[in-house]
Design an enzyme around this catalytic site. Structure first.
Site, PDB file in Angstrom:
ATOM      1  N   GLY A  58       1.728  -7.810  -1.186  1.00 10.65           N
ATOM      2  CA  GLY A  58       1.706  -6.834  -2.280  1.00 10.65           C
ATOM      3  C   GLY A  58       1.227  -7.440  -3.588  1.00 10.65           C
TER       4      GLY A  58
ATOM      5  N   ARG B 122      -8.284   9.758  15.898  1.00  7.53           N
ATOM      6  CA  ARG B 122      -7.054   9.408  15.191  1.00  7.53           C
ATOM      7  C   ARG B 122      -6.658  10.554  14.267  1.00  7.53           C
ATOM      8  NH1 ARG B 122      -7.110   6.273  18.526  1.00  7.53           N
ATOM      9  NH2 ARG B 122      -6.867   4.022  18.522  1.00  7.53           N
TER      10      ARG B 122
ATOM     11  N   SER C  15       6.023   3.782  13.332  1.00  6.38           N
ATOM     12  CA  SER C  15       4.589   3.930  13.594  1.00  6.38           C
ATOM     13  C   SER C  15       4.337   4.695  14.879  1.00  6.38           C
ATOM     14  CB  SER C  15       3.981   2.528  13.727  1.00  6.38           C
ATOM     15  OG  SER C  15       2.680   2.598  14.240  1.00  6.38           O
TER      16      SER C  15
ATOM     17  N   TYR D  47       3.319  -5.543  17.701  1.00 11.11           N
ATOM     18  CA  TYR D  47       3.571  -4.740  16.490  1.00 11.11           C
ATOM     19  C   TYR D  47       4.367  -3.483  16.839  1.00 11.11           C
ATOM     20  CZ  TYR D  47       2.758  -1.386  12.771  1.00 11.11           C
ATOM     21  OH  TYR D  47       2.949  -0.427  11.806  1.00 11.11           O
TER      22      TYR D  47
ATOM     23  N   ALA E 182       6.553  -4.854   5.936  1.00  5.60           N
ATOM     24  CA  ALA E 182       6.293  -5.299   7.308  1.00  5.60           C
ATOM     25  C   ALA E 182       4.852  -5.757   7.451  1.00  5.60           C
ATOM     26  CB  ALA E 182       6.558  -4.154   8.284  1.00  5.60           C
TER      27      ALA E 182
ATOM     28  N   TYR F  53       0.818  -1.225   0.000  1.00  2.70           N
ATOM     29  CA  TYR F  53       0.000   0.000   0.000  1.00  2.70           C
ATOM     30  C   TYR F  53       0.851   1.275   0.000  1.00  2.70           C
ATOM     31  CZ  TYR F  53      -3.184   3.542   2.013  1.00  2.70           C
ATOM     32  OH  TYR F  53      -3.892   4.675   2.281  1.00  2.70           O
ATOM     33  N   ILE F  54       1.613   1.492   1.065  1.00  2.41           N
ATOM     34  CA  ILE F  54       2.353   2.756   1.147  1.00  2.41           C
ATOM     35  C   ILE F  54       3.560   2.713   0.199  1.00  2.41           C
ATOM     36  CG2 ILE F  54       3.471   4.416   2.699  1.00  2.41           C
ATOM     37  CD1 ILE F  54       1.773   3.196   4.979  1.00  2.41           C
TER      38      ILE F  54
ATOM     39  N   LYS G  58       8.518  -2.166  15.901  1.00  3.29           N
ATOM     40  CA  LYS G  58       8.959  -0.883  15.335  1.00  3.29           C
ATOM     41  C   LYS G  58       9.952  -0.216  16.287  1.00  3.29           C
ATOM     42  CE  LYS G  58       6.464  -1.150  11.635  1.00  3.29           C
ATOM     43  NZ  LYS G  58       7.099  -1.229  10.309  1.00  3.29           N
TER      44      LYS G  58
ATOM     45  N   PHE H  64       1.142   8.168  11.600  1.00  3.24           N
ATOM     46  CA  PHE H  64      -0.104   8.039  12.341  1.00  3.24           C
ATOM     47  C   PHE H  64      -1.026   7.197  11.446  1.00  3.24           C
ATOM     48  CE2 PHE H  64       0.474  10.100  16.458  1.00  3.24           C
ATOM     49  CZ  PHE H  64       1.844  10.272  16.330  1.00  3.24           C
TER      50      PHE H  64
ATOM     51  N   ASP I 225      12.377 -12.060  -0.608  1.00  8.04           N
ATOM     52  CA  ASP I 225      12.163 -11.644   0.767  1.00  8.04           C
ATOM     53  C   ASP I 225      13.354 -10.789   1.203  1.00  8.04           C
ATOM     54  OD1 ASP I 225      10.255 -12.684   3.138  1.00  8.04           O
ATOM     55  OD2 ASP I 225      12.261 -12.238   3.917  1.00  8.04           O
TER      56      ASP I 225
ATOM     57  N   ASP J 201      -6.838  -0.238  21.970  1.00 10.24           N
ATOM     58  CA  ASP J 201      -7.011   1.028  21.249  1.00 10.24           C
ATOM     59  C   ASP J 201      -6.813   2.213  22.196  1.00 10.24           C
ATOM     60  OD1 ASP J 201      -7.510   0.483  18.590  1.00 10.24           O
ATOM     61  OD2 ASP J 201      -9.687   0.342  18.837  1.00 10.24           O
TER      62      ASP J 201
END
Ligand code: UFG
Length: 330
Positions: A37, A222, A118, A142, A76, A12-13, A146, A170, A52, A286
């Site tokens: 991906g 958020r 993150s 997670y 990741a 995605y990013i 990071k 974020f 990889d 959360d």
């Protein structure tokens, strides 16, 4: 001009980064194992290596073959809930494989690294908006992966002169204005794509996880930042490293928080669909509010989010999901 290896460039990013680099004076090369991906996310004229990050032979050959100056690392796992259930999957890929990637860079003399970190490194923050000097206290595996890599990067700086920038995202959201690439996770856990799946009729309703938080409407706050704004920040970080800047860690957000209920309401406006919602119990882990203080990125990277107005984020995401209701084919 730099030759840039984009690990996770089919995700995605990463794919938004590749799109931007391919359109700039820099030369991207994508390395991706295609676990998450899609090659459809990578422009046809960009070299693609299926491997990889832990495959030191192939990564080493790629660094040499393309005379790589900088590695950007997006490869990741990212689901917080899954990281609680399967911590070793996260530690092995996000930490162990990343350390192998760094060691391969060391062996081949590549000294510049841009890392996807993150907001999860802060855990449940005491002060919001969160500055980079806030305590790093991740509350799930997670976030710890990071955090650990950030620590290793500092040690590598001291030990062998690695220059690195950790970018603490974020909530990444939205899709390219080109309409060609967007968010396609399986399973999807992120709020905006899930809400848009309701608009598309693929889900009956959106569950709002908790409406009894101490926030303006009781739902979680958020800081949503457009994926193309994130790509711009990476490009600035890369250019700073090449100019000799030693790197650092930067928050990437807008500084303004939006509630879950406000996101749902904005999606109703943008899509013109009803979007039924139901209040559900809080989701474990959360934090009530995560909002970035990005003053440091503004000052040192000359970065300001310019596409992160929530309407624009949701508009671009909606265009992508409407045109690709089942994500990338294949
Ligand atoms: N939410 C719902 N319903 C849903 C999905 C999400 O109410 O069906 C809520 C969540 O409770 C949260 C907000 O929407 O309050 C955003 O949730 P996301 O799952 O989209 O994103 P997170 O804030 O949990 O996670 C993001 C990144 C992670 C990163 C984290 C930092 O996706 O990679 O921020 O804490 F770790």
């Amino acid at each position: 001009m730099a030759n840039v290896l984009v690990c996770g460039g089919a995700g995605y990013i990463g794919s938004h980064m590749v799109e931007m680099l391919a359109d700039s004076q820099h030369e991207p090369v994508v390395l991706d194992n295609l676990v998450a991906g899609s090659t459809r996310a990578v422009p046809g004229n960009v070299p693609f290596v299926r491997a990889d990050i832990s495959d030191a032979d192939i990564v080493g050959e790629t660094l040499e073959k393309f005379d790589i100056d900088v590695v950007m690392h997006f490869a990741a796992y990212l689901a917080v809930g899954e990281s609680v259930e399967r911590p070793l999957k996260y530690y092995l890929n996000n930490v162990a494989s990343t350390l192998i990637l760094l060691d391969t860079m060391r062996v081949h003399g590549v000294r510049n690294f841009v890392f996807s970190s993150s907001a999860a490194v802060y855990g449940t923050p005491e002060v919001v908006p969160i500055p980079e000097i806030a305590p790093l206290a991740p509350i799930n595996p997670y976030g710890r992966t990071k955090f650990m890599v950030e620590q290793a990067l500092r040690d590598c700086r001291r030990g062998w002169g690695l220059k690195s920038t950790a970018l603490r995202y974020f909530n990444a959201a939205g899709a390219s204005e080109s309409g060609k690439i967007g968010e396609d996770h399986d399973p999807e856990t992120h709020l905006i794509p899930l809400v848009l799946q309701v608009a598309l009729g693929q889900r009956e309703k959106i569950m709002i996880f908790g409406d009894d938080y101490d926030t303006r409407d009781g739902s979680c706050v958020r800081d949503y930042v457009h994926v193309t704004d994130l790509a711009v920040a990476h490009k600035r970080a890369l250019e700073r490293l090449l100019e000799g800047h030693e790197g650092g860690a930067y928050n990437l957000g807008t500084g303004s928080g939006i509630t879950v209920k406000e996101i749902v309401e904005t999606c109703r406006k943008v899509t013109g669909h009803d979007i039924p919602a139901e209040i559900a119990p809080r989701r474990e882990g959360d934090p009530p509010a995560l909002v970035a203080d990005s003053a440091l990125a503004a000052e040192e990277l000359d970065w300001k989010p310019e596409r992160s107005d929530v309407h624009h984020i949701i508009n671009t995401a909606w265009n992508w999901h409407k045109e690709h209701p089942h994500g990338y084919p294949g």
